[in-house]
Design an enzyme around this catalytic site. Structure first.
Site, PDB file in Angstrom:
ATOM      1  N   GLU A 288       0.925  -1.149   0.007  1.00  7.36           N
ATOM      2  CA  GLU A 288       0.212   0.019   0.081  1.00  7.36           C
ATOM      3  C   GLU A 288       1.067   1.268  -0.125  1.00  7.36           C
ATOM      4  OE1 GLU A 288      -3.360   0.104   0.038  1.00  7.36           O
ATOM      5  OE2 GLU A 288      -3.647  -2.051  -0.030  1.00  7.36           O
TER       6      GLU A 288
ATOM      7  N   CYS B 113      -1.962   9.686   2.468  1.00 12.23           N
ATOM      8  CA  CYS B 113      -1.526   8.970   1.329  1.00 12.23           C
ATOM      9  C   CYS B 113      -2.470   9.359   0.092  1.00 12.23           C
ATOM     10  CB  CYS B 113      -1.734   7.610   1.422  1.00 12.23           C
ATOM     11  SG  CYS B 113      -3.064   6.855   2.069  1.00 12.23           S
TER      12      CYS B 113
END
Ligand code: NAD
Length: 456
Positions: free
Chosen positions: A210, A244
Site C-alpha cells: 500500500e 496518502c
C-alpha cells in the site's frame, strides 16, 4: 536479531496448532480487539496528540471511527466468508464437486507508516485476524507514542504467539523482512515498497504493498464550485496534508480558477482560522526532516494563500501555490504536507495527457456535473481509486477495495477485500468414486474423439 527469529518460530508453531483457524476464535479475538480499543481510546487520543498534535475530532474520524466500522462489518460477515464456497464443475469432471477454501497464509508481517499510525496498523490487523493468521506488527518509529499504546493494548489481550508488536526503526524492519514470513503487508513509501518487494521476491513470499504517489484533483468548468472548494480543502488539509490519498495537486478549468481559489481561501480560514499556526487543533508536521523538506517547497511558484510556518512547533499553514511548473521540486515527489499547487487548463484532454505520463497515482478526484466528463476521465486514466465530487471518501467504505496500482501499490484491502488479502484461495475438487469415465485415460480407445467433443 535472534529474538525475532524465535518469535516467528513460536508463532508458526502456534499457527499450526490450528486455533486461529476456528471461526468462533477469530470472532472472539476481533471482539476482544474492539473492546480493548474502546478501553484505550483516551490513551490513543493522547498518543496521537503527542505524535502529530492530532485533534480529538480528527482522531475519531480517521483513526478510531473507521476502525470501529471495519471491525463491526468484518464480524458481521465473518461466518459467511470463512465457509468453503461451492462453485460449478465443468462437464469433464461430471460427478465431482468443487470448492474454494479460503485459508490463512500463516504468519503475516504488517509494517505500517506514521501518518495514520493507529488506523494503518490496526486495519490490516483486523483482516489478518479475520482470515485466521498470526501476526507480527511493526508500527512506525516516527509515531512512537502511538506505537507504544498499540503495543501495550495488544500485549494486554493477545498472547505473543498470536499477535506480537515489535517496535523499532529501519534496522528492525529490515531484519524482519529477512525472515521467512508467510505473507507481508506493507504500507509506506514507494521507495521502501521496492525494498520490501525485492526482499519478498527472494523467498517468493506473497505480499501486499500500500504505497503513495501524487494524486491529482480536477475541477471542471461546470463543477459545483462551493462544494468542490469545501471538500477539496477538507481532504487536502486534514492531518496537515499528510495523507496518502490527499489531493497532491489541482488542475482547475481556467474559467473557474479564480472563483475556486476565492472559495478555497474562505474554506481554509473557516476550517482552521485566520491564523492556523495558533489553532491548538491544527495537526503538525511529523518531524524536522519533513518540515525542512516541505519548507523548501514554499519557494516554488508563488504563494497565493498561507505560507506561514512555525519551526519550533513544526507547523505549516495550509498553502496554495500558483505559477508552479512540473520541473520544480514540489512536483518531483509526493508532497505529503499542507501545500497545494494549482494549475489551470483549457481542455480536459490536456490534463488526461499530463496524468498519463506520470506514475499511476493512488487516488484521483474529479469535481464535475458532467457525466460524460466523469466517464471519460475515469476510463482514460489508471489510478488506485477515487471519487467524483468528493475527496478521500472512497477509503471509508468496506464495500470498495482500497489500494494502488503499480507504483502506488499492489493488492488492496478493507472489508471482504481485507479478508481475501490475508487468505490464500485454495481450490479443491472432491471427486466421486461412484463413477469413473474412461475417456481421459491413456488406455481409452475412443478417448481422443470424446475429448475433442468435450474440450473445444
Ligand atoms: P516509509 O516507507 O518511510 O516507512 C514505512 C515503514 O517502513 C516504517 O515502519 C519504517 O520503519 C519502515 N522502513 C523505512 N525504511 C525502511 C527500509 N529501508 N527497509 C525496511 N523498512 C523500512 O513511509 P512513511 O514515511 O512512514 O509513510 C509515508 C508514505 O507512506 C507516503 O509515501 C504515503 O503515501 C505512504 N502511505 C500509503 C498509504 C496507503 O494506504 N497506500 C497510507 C499511508 C501512507
Amino acid at each position: 536479531m535472534d529474538h525475532l527469529r524465535e518469535l516467528l518460530a513460536k508463532q508458526k508453531a502456534f499457527f499450526h496448532e490450528g486455533k486461529t483457524r476456528e471461526t468462533p476464535v477469530r470472532y472472539e479475538r476481533l471482539r476482544l480487539l474492539r473492546d480493548a480499543i474502546r478501553r484505550y481510546e483516551p490513551d490513543i487520543i493522547t498518543a496521537l496528540r503527542k505524535d502529530l498534535n492530532k485533534s480529538e475530532y480528527e482522531t475519531y474520524l480517521t483513526e478510531l471511527g473507521v476502525i470501529y466500522e471495519e471491525i463491526k462489518y468484518v464480524m458481521k460477515h465473518l461466518k459467511t466468508w470463512t465457509k468453503p464456497k461451492r462453485v460449478k464443475t465443468p462437464l469433464m469432471l461430471f460427478g465431482s464437486r468443487s470448492y474454494i477454501c479460503p485459508e490463512p497464509y500463516g504468519v503475516s508481517l504488517i509494517i505500517s507508516p506514521w501518518n495514520y499510525p493507529f488506523q494503518l496498523t490496526v486495519s490490516p490487523l483486523i483482516g489478518a485476524i479475520a482470515a485466521g493468521n498470526c501476526v507480527v506488527l511493526k508500527p512506525s518509529e516516527l509515531a512512537p507514542h502511538t506505537a507504544k499504546v498499540i503495543n501495550q493494548m495488544l500485549t494486554g489481550i493477545f498472547e505473543s504467539e498470536f499477535v506480537a508488536v515489535v517496535e523499532g526503526g529501519v534496522e528492525t524492519s529490515s531484519a524482519l523482512l529477512d525472515l521467512p514470513f508467510d505473507h507481508i503487508f506493507f504500507t509506506g513509501s514507494t521507495r521502501v515498497g521496492k525494498i520490501v518487494m525485492e526482499k519478498a521476491a527472494r523467498s517468493l513470499t506473497p505480499f501486499t504493498l500500500e504505497l503513495g504517489g501524487k494524486s491529482p484533483v480536477i475541477v471542471t468548468e461546470d463543477a459545483h464550485i462551493d462544494l468542490a472548494a469545501r471538500r477539496l480543502v477538507w481532504g487536502k488539509f486534514i492531518n496537515a496534508g499528510q495523507t496518502c490519498v490527499a489531493p497532491d495537486f489541482l488542475y482547475v478549468h481556467e474559467k473557474v480558477k479564480e472563483a475556486l481559489i476565492i472559495r478555497m481561501k474562505t474554506e481554509i480560514s473557516r476550517a482552521f482560522g485566520e491564523n492556523p499556526l495558533v489553532n491548538p487543533n491544527y495537526t503538525r508536521i511529523v518531524n524536522e526532516q519533513h518540515f525542512a523538506r516541505l519548507s523548501g517547497f514554499l519557494n516554488d511558484g508563488k504563494v497565493i494563500y498561507g505560507g506561514q510556518k512555525d519551526e519550533e512547533k513544526l507547523l505549516i499553514a495550509p498553502t496554495l501555490l500558483d505559477e508552479v511548473t512540473w520541473e520544480m521540486p514540489v512536483m518531483q515527489e509526493e508532497i505529503f504536507g499542507p501545500i497545494l499547487p494549482v494549475f489551470s487548463y483549457q481542455e480536459i484532454d490536456e490534463v488526461i495527457q499530463v496524468i498519463r505520463e506520470k506514475p499511476k497515482p493512488l487516488a484521483l478526484y474529479l469535481f464535475t456535473e458532467n457525466r460524460e466528463t466523469g466517464k471519460k476521465v475515469i476510463e482514460s486514466v489508471s489510478f488506485g481509486g477515487g471519487a467524483i465530487n468528493d475527496t478521500l471518501v472512497h477509503l471509508a467504505t468496506p464495500y470498495l477495495p482500497f489500494g494502488g496500482v503499480g507504483p502506488s501499490g499492489i493488492g488492496s484491502y478493507h472489508g471482504k477485500f481485507s479478508f481475501d488479502c490475508f487468505s490464500h484461495q485454495k481450490g479443491i475438487v472432491k471427486q466421486s468414486t461412484k463413477i469413473d469415465f474412461p475417456f481421459r485415460y491413456h488406455f481409452s480407445q475412443s478417448g481422443l474423439k470424446l475429448l475433442k467433443k468435450m474440450m473445444k
